[in-house]
Design a protein around this motif. Structure first.
Motif, PDB file in Angstrom:
ATOM      1  N   ASP A 319       2.655  -2.451   9.552  1.00  0.00           N
ATOM      2  CA  ASP A 319       2.148  -3.391   8.545  1.00  0.00           C
ATOM      3  C   ASP A 319       2.302  -2.881   7.119  1.00  0.00           C
ATOM      4  N   ILE A 320       3.420  -2.266   6.840  1.00  0.00           N
ATOM      5  CA  ILE A 320       3.707  -1.847   5.458  1.00  0.00           C
ATOM      6  C   ILE A 320       4.908  -2.670   4.976  1.00  0.00           C
ATOM      7  N   ASP A 321       4.786  -3.190   3.773  1.00  0.00           N
ATOM      8  CA  ASP A 321       5.821  -4.067   3.217  1.00  0.00           C
ATOM      9  C   ASP A 321       7.061  -3.242   2.834  1.00  0.00           C
ATOM     10  N   SER A 322       8.133  -3.421   3.604  1.00  0.00           N
ATOM     11  CA  SER A 322       9.328  -2.609   3.368  1.00  0.00           C
ATOM     12  C   SER A 322      10.133  -3.114   2.160  1.00  0.00           C
ATOM     13  N   GLU A 323       9.760  -4.291   1.624  1.00  0.00           N
ATOM     14  CA  GLU A 323      10.408  -4.753   0.385  1.00  0.00           C
ATOM     15  C   GLU A 323       9.808  -4.016  -0.810  1.00  0.00           C
ATOM     16  N   LYS A 324       8.525  -3.651  -0.650  1.00  0.00           N
ATOM     17  CA  LYS A 324       7.825  -2.999  -1.760  1.00  0.00           C
ATOM     18  C   LYS A 324       7.951  -1.473  -1.683  1.00  0.00           C
ATOM     19  N   TYR A 325       7.831  -0.961  -0.437  1.00  0.00           N
ATOM     20  CA  TYR A 325       7.764   0.495  -0.285  1.00  0.00           C
ATOM     21  C   TYR A 325       8.993   1.063   0.419  1.00  0.00           C
ATOM     22  N   THR A 326       9.323   2.277   0.038  1.00  0.00           N
ATOM     23  CA  THR A 326      10.318   3.046   0.784  1.00  0.00           C
ATOM     24  C   THR A 326       9.715   4.426   1.015  1.00  0.00           C
ATOM     25  N   GLY A 327      10.352   5.193   1.900  1.00  0.00           N
ATOM     26  CA  GLY A 327       9.790   6.517   2.166  1.00  0.00           C
ATOM     27  C   GLY A 327      10.757   7.379   2.946  1.00  0.00           C
ATOM     28  N   PHE A 328      10.489   8.642   2.951  1.00  0.00           N
ATOM     29  CA  PHE A 328      11.302   9.546   3.774  1.00  0.00           C
ATOM     30  C   PHE A 328      10.426  10.248   4.797  1.00  0.00           C
ATOM     31  N   ALA A 329      11.065  10.756   5.854  1.00  0.00           N
ATOM     32  CA  ALA A 329      10.353  11.518   6.884  1.00  0.00           C
ATOM     33  C   ALA A 329      11.237  12.680   7.311  1.00  0.00           C
ATOM     34  N   PHE A 330      10.592  13.740   7.748  1.00  0.00           N
ATOM     35  CA  PHE A 330      11.358  14.873   8.270  1.00  0.00           C
ATOM     36  C   PHE A 330      10.577  15.535   9.395  1.00  0.00           C
ATOM     37  N   GLY A 331      11.281  16.181  10.310  1.00  0.00           N
ATOM     38  CA  GLY A 331      10.630  16.877  11.417  1.00  0.00           C
ATOM     39  C   GLY A 331      11.354  18.189  11.671  1.00  0.00           C
TER      40      GLY A 331
END
Ligand code: PHE
Length: 361
Positions: A319-331
């Motif tokens: 439920d996060i707006d992908s038009e408004k937000y972007t993000g990165f992830a790493f493992g």
């Protein structure tokens, strides 16, 4: 006269004999220092060749009418001996026990054993804390999550379609399903992306470390190992931010100037996905060139983590707006960082808890 006086004299002789023994055995018992000495004294009185036997020999001179009296005297005497013996035996046994109890088992005045040393955190926990500490300095919050996880948090919401080959890639330990939901031991810490993003609104910068489980078992893979996951979500976050954060992290971990390289890769929950390499910490020279070594397989690079930009599908599931937000992830695998840091060739050494190994850290 003699027929009556002789028996009369015999009973008297017995009674006198008993009276004599009566004082001597008490002294002998009282001064017997040990159980063994006491038993010896006892035998001297009541034993086969004991004093009482000698007195009893006089019994044959006793007239039949007098025998009960003489017999009663002998029995009374025997009872006195038995009870005196029992009392003294009890006293000796008790003294021995008291001596044992009072004896000091340890010499408290001896100096302590300094070679025992102090315990310390397991090398993997030391490295975990170091990694978490670096990300905390960079502004990330630390979250914790469960090792037993729902299929949807481990796979489905991370955009692994059912029967996607990636789920085979991570041969999982499935547990009995609970209330219709499929449950497994998490195969990676990426479940924390789903958990945190479903419960917190951006901006978010979170790291989480813990155990993960896969059906792998060889020199460099253990069915249980450790990962650290990180992700950052906000408006306008780009791959350049990922590169910046990871470079800052790697320089803090391996020293300033340690190079970072991105290679294209695939994970269903990121797009684009990258594999991140760092300059080999073993053979990199001060001028930036590489001698080439076994650890980096002559390449000059070590593969340390997977990363990428969070897939819009993952945002949608949280439920996060992908038009408004972007993000990165790493493992990243913590065990591998620890093995590289300490030069440990076999991952199993890490989990055998052999003090000869663990005391080296
Ligand atoms: N979860 C991936 C793995 O275990 C690593 C990863 C994390 C990749 C986050 C991309 C982003 O292999």
């Amino acid at each position: 006269m003699s027929t009556t006086s002789a028996p009369e004299g015999a009973v008297q002789a017995i009674e006198e004999g008993l009276a004599r023994l009566g004082t001597s055995f008490r002294d002998a018992f009282a001064s017997a220092p040990t159980e063994q000495a006491l038993r010896l004294e006892y035998a001297k009185v009541l034993g086969k060749k004991g004093d009482l036997t000698a007195v009893l020999a006089l019994m044959r001179n006793v007239a039949p009418a007098e025998r009960p009296r003489a017999g009663a005297a002998v029995n009374a005497f025997r009872e006195q001996v038995e009870s005196a013996f029992a009392a003294r035996l009890h006293a000796i046994t008790r003294a021995v026990r008291d001596a044992e109890l009072n004896a000091r088992p340890y010499d408290l005045s001896l100096p302590g054993r300094t070679e025992l040393g102090r315990g310390h955190a397991h090398p993997i926990h030391q490295v975990r804390d170091e990694l978490l500490g670096i990300f905390r300095e960079l502004g990330f919050a630390i979250a914790e999550g469960p090792e037993v996880e729902l299929e949807e948090n481990n796979f489905t919401k991370l955009n692994f379609p059912p029967d996607h080959p990636a789920t085979d890639m991570q041969d999982s330990f499935w547990l009995a399903s609970a209330e219709g939901a499929r449950v497994l031991l998490r195969t990676h810490t990426s479940n924390m992306q789903v958990r945190e993003m479903s419960t917190h609104a951006p901006p978010l910068a979170v790291v989480s470390a813990g155990r993960v489980f896969r059906r792998d078992d060889d020199l460099t893979h253990s069915p249980m190992f450790h990962q650290i996951e990180g992700f950052l979500v906000d408006e306008g976050v780009s791959l350049a931010d990922l590169r910046g954060v990871l470079t800052a992290f790697v320089e803090r971990l391996y020293g300033p100037g340690t190079p970072v390289r991105f290679r294209p890769s695939f994970f269903p929950f990121v797009e684009p996905g990258v594999e991140v390499d760092v300059g080999c910490v073993f053979c990199r020279k001060a001028d930036g060139s590489y001698a080439g070594c076994r650890v980096c397989k002559q390449s000059g690079w070590l593969e340390v983590l997977g990363a990428g930009m969070i897939h819009p599908e993952v945002f949608r599931h949280c439920d996060i707006d992908s038009e408004k937000y972007t993000g990165f992830a790493f493992g990243m695998g913590i065990d591998r960082v620890a093995m590289l840091k300490y030069g440990v060739p076999n991952i199993r050494l890490m989990f055998e808890s052999d003090p000869r190994f663990l005391s080296q850290f």
